[in-house]
Design an enzyme around this catalytic site. Sequence first.
Site, PDB file in Angstrom:
ATOM      1  CB  SER A 102      -0.958  -0.051   1.198  1.00  8.88           C
ATOM      2  OG  SER A 102      -2.025   0.850   1.053  1.00  8.88           O
ATOM      3  CG  ASP A 118      -4.515  -2.179   1.085  1.00  5.00           C
ATOM      4  OD1 ASP A 118      -3.599  -2.790   1.656  1.00  5.00           O
ATOM      5  OD2 ASP A 118      -4.589  -0.933   1.069  1.00  5.00           O
TER       6      ASP A 118
END
Length: 353
Positions: free
Chosen positions: A52, A204
């Site tokens: 991320s 994610d």
Amino acid sequence: MLKRKKPSDPNRLRPICLALQGGGSHGAFQWGVLDRLLEDGRLEIKAVTAASAGAMNGAALISGMAANGRDGAREALDKLWREMNQSGGRNVFGDRGVWNAMTNPGWLKETPFWRSFKAMAMSSSPYEFNPFNLNPLKRVLDASIDFEAVRASPIRFFVSATAVKHGRARIFKSDEMSDEVLMASACLPHLFQAVTIDGEPYWDGGYLANPALWPLFYDDTPDDILLLPLNPFERDDTPKAPGEIMDRMNEIAFNAPLTAELRAVAFVQELIEEGQLTETARGRYRHMLLHAVSADGHLDDLSLGSKFNTEWTFLLDLKARGREAADHWLENCLPAVGERSSMDMKRFLSLHA
């Protein structure tokens, strides 16, 4: 513990791997840590594993390093966060930190109106409110990162993303790096449509690997790993308000993959130190040395909502916190790199240490 030769030069370059956790705009804290470590110049970064926002920091660092060494890496990280802020050191609405503090005080998020608003927002799908799949991160990444340089860099780079259909973590390596990979690693499914790569939709990376440590065990990388987490592991008080409960649940969930990996590492290290592995097994496992610049004590006062705040004053405050944390680590833990773990794994992983 395996014995290591004591270095004759304390200022020598110390090879290390970086493990960069994700955490939205709190990644600016990581920016500050990296900026100070690069300024100090005594670490030689050989590999980066990330998820991320951490993956974006890692890509900027590697891209800048290829252009102009440590100075280039610091410039690239600065460029990345200015672009996060919508360029020019100000966000698209201007630098309104004081105004925001007056109009969005802490008590507001605990009111029934605010809770209703959040519940309504969470019930919407990005396929409904963003049908054209606009992702502002693409502009940010294309403006601040040279992906060709990242792919060609000798610094090994591993980025995690969550394969939606198969429910497994995928690790993208240096030669696969692109803006799509980084957007996949940072794709929060309630905000963005899944990023599809080679026919697989991704969310994610922090859900299953935040960040992944295992690629470092099987590649030709240094034994030392420096963790840069963004979610506090410990809290002094029990959360009671709805917003506080949600914030802590989020921290625990995104720390869980890293905690599980650290527990496995600690178990193998203990077997190695106690000589309980066979000759064949010893050849398969490495004695890893772990270090950490912890977010605990530095980001404890920040809520989940602040991870979406990209105002320049806030980002600079996070950067300053990161530089302060790095200063403390350099003074107290740098001498351990190459010699021993400076992270007390037993204390970290046990409630009864």
